[in-house]
Write a protein that holds these residues in place. Structure first.
Motif, short mmCIF file in Angstrom:
data_model
loop_
_atom_site.label_atom_id
_atom_site.label_comp_id
_atom_site.label_asym_id
_atom_site.label_seq_id
_atom_site.Cartn_x
_atom_site.Cartn_y
_atom_site.Cartn_z
N GLN A 83 -2.11 -6.11 8.38
CA GLN A 83 -1.51 -6.31 7.06
C GLN A 83 -0.19 -5.57 6.92
OE1 GLN A 83 -4.86 -5.08 4.63
NE2 GLN A 83 -5.44 -7.20 4.21
N ASN A 84 0.20 -4.92 8.02
CA ASN A 84 1.47 -4.18 8.06
C ASN A 84 2.51 -5.06 8.75
OD1 ASN A 84 3.62 -2.50 9.12
ND2 ASN A 84 2.36 -0.72 8.62
N ILE A 85 3.55 -5.44 8.04
CA ILE A 85 4.55 -6.36 8.59
C ILE A 85 5.23 -5.81 9.83
CG2 ILE A 85 6.32 -5.46 7.02
CD1 ILE A 85 6.01 -9.06 8.43
N GLY A 86 5.44 -4.49 9.86
CA GLY A 86 6.07 -3.89 11.03
C GLY A 86 5.20 -4.02 12.26
N ALA A 118 5.11 -7.64 13.45
CA ALA A 118 6.35 -7.99 14.14
C ALA A 118 6.35 -7.45 15.56
CB ALA A 118 7.54 -7.44 13.36
N TRP A 119 5.97 -6.18 15.73
CA TRP A 119 5.91 -5.58 17.07
C TRP A 119 4.87 -6.29 17.93
CZ3 TRP A 119 7.16 -3.56 21.34
CH2 TRP A 119 6.28 -2.86 22.14
N TYR A 120 3.73 -6.61 17.35
CA TYR A 120 2.67 -7.34 18.05
C TYR A 120 3.18 -8.70 18.52
CZ TYR A 120 -2.17 -8.91 18.87
OH TYR A 120 -3.34 -9.37 19.45
N SER A 121 3.94 -9.37 17.66
CA SER A 121 4.48 -10.69 17.99
C SER A 121 5.47 -10.62 19.15
CB SER A 121 5.15 -11.31 16.77
OG SER A 121 4.23 -11.46 15.70
N PHE A 148 -2.42 -11.51 8.15
CA PHE A 148 -1.33 -11.00 7.30
C PHE A 148 -1.11 -11.92 6.10
CE2 PHE A 148 3.18 -10.87 6.16
CZ PHE A 148 3.31 -9.52 5.85
N ILE A 149 -1.20 -13.22 6.32
CA ILE A 149 -0.94 -14.18 5.24
C ILE A 149 -2.12 -14.29 4.28
CG2 ILE A 149 -0.58 -16.64 4.73
CD1 ILE A 149 1.03 -16.81 7.33
N SER A 150 -3.33 -14.29 4.83
CA SER A 150 -4.51 -14.61 4.02
C SER A 150 -5.21 -13.40 3.40
CB SER A 150 -5.54 -15.38 4.86
OG SER A 150 -6.04 -14.56 5.92
N ARG A 151 -4.96 -12.19 3.96
CA ARG A 151 -5.70 -11.04 3.45
C ARG A 151 -4.75 -9.91 3.04
NH1 ARG A 151 -10.62 -11.00 7.94
NH2 ARG A 151 -11.16 -13.19 7.65
#
Length: 221
Positions: free
Chosen positions: A154-157, A160-163, A218-221
Motif C-alpha cells: 500500500q506504499n507507492i514507493g 514502484a521499487w518492486y515494479s 495498492f489499488i483495491s486495498r
C-alpha cells in the motif's frame, strides 16, 4: 575433466542454479496468489501457508538450497561478466557484438545487480521480521506476515521499487532462460526457436504475475 574454475563449468553451474531459481519463482508466485483472496480468508490462509513453510523440515532444506543457489548464481555472474570484459580485444569487436545482440543481453550484470539488491531488501523487509521479529498473531495463532505484506504494497514507493525489480527480472529471464539451455548443450536449430518462445512466455507470465499482485493490492486495498 573440467575444473570448477573453467568457464564451461561455471556456465553449467550458472545454468543449473538459474533454472532452479526459475522453478522457485513459479512456486513463490503460486503461494503469493493467496494474497488476492478475500481479505479475511487471505490473511488466515497466507499466514498458515507461511507458518507451514517455516516449520517443515523438507521446505527448510529446499530453502537452504535456494540461498546457496542465489549466492552461487550471483558469484558466477560476476566472474563470467568480468572474464568476458577482460577477453574483449578491440573496440571493433565490442561494437559488432553490440549490433548483433539485444540490449538486455549486454546488461545482464546491471539487471542482476538490481535483482540482488531487491532480494536483500525483500529478505530484510519480510523474511527477517517473520523469522526473528515480534509480529502480531492472527486468529489462528500464526505470525501475521499478511498484514506486513499488505502494508508494504500500500506504499507507492515500495510498489514502484518492486515494479522496477520485476521489470529487471523480466529482461533477465528473457536472456537467461534460453541461455541456460544453451549452456547445458541443449541447443539445436530445430527446437531453439521453441525454447526461445517458451522463455518469452515464461518471462511474461512471471512479470505479469509478480507485478499484478502489488498493483492490485495498492489499488483495491
Amino acid at each position: 575433466m573440467l575444473g570448477f574454475s573453467s568457464t564451461i563449468s561455471r556456465k553449467y553451474l550458472m545454468a543449473i542454479t538459474g533454472l532452479f531459481l526459475c522453478l522457485f519463482l513459479v512456486i513463490h508466485l503460486l503461494g503469493n496468489f493467496q494474497l488476492l483472496l478475500p481479505e479475511d480468508e487471505a490473511q488466515l490462509q497466507y499466514n498458515a501457508y507461511s507458518a507451514f513453510l517455516s516449520g517443515n523440515i523438507l521446505v527448510k532444506i529446499i530453502a537452504y538450497v535456494l540461498y546457496i543457489s542465489i549466492i552461487l548464481h550471483s558469484i558466477d555472474a560476476i566472474y563470467l561478466s568480468f572474464k568476458s570484459r577482460k577477453s574483449k580485444k578491440t573496440r571493433y569487436r565490442y561494437d559488432a557484438r553490440k549490433r548483433a545482440s539485444k540490449w538486455y543481453s549486454r546488461q545482464m550484470m546491471l539487471l542482476g545487480v538490481i535483482l540482488f539488491a531487491f532480494l536483500v531488501i525483500h529478505f530484510y523487509d519480510f523474511w527477517y521480521p517473520f523469522k526473528f521479529g515480534e509480529l502480531p498473531l492472527d486468529q489462528q495463532g500464526n505470525k501475521d506476515l499478511y498484514q506486513l505484506v499488505i502494508a508494504s504494497f500500500q506504499n507507492i514507493g515500495y510498489v514502484a521499487w518492486y515494479s522496477v525489480a520485476i521489470l529487471a527480472l523480466f529482461f533477465h529471464l528473457l536472456h537467461g532462460f534460453f541461455s541456460a539451455f544453451r549452456s547445458l548443450g541443449l541447443y539445436h536449430p530445430y527446437y531453439a526457436q521453441i525454447i526461445k518462445l517458451i522463455g518469452v512466455i515464461f518471462s511474461l507470465l512471471m512479470c505479469i504475475g509478480y507485478l499484478g499482485i502489488p498493483i492490485y493490492i495498492f489499488i483495491s486495498r
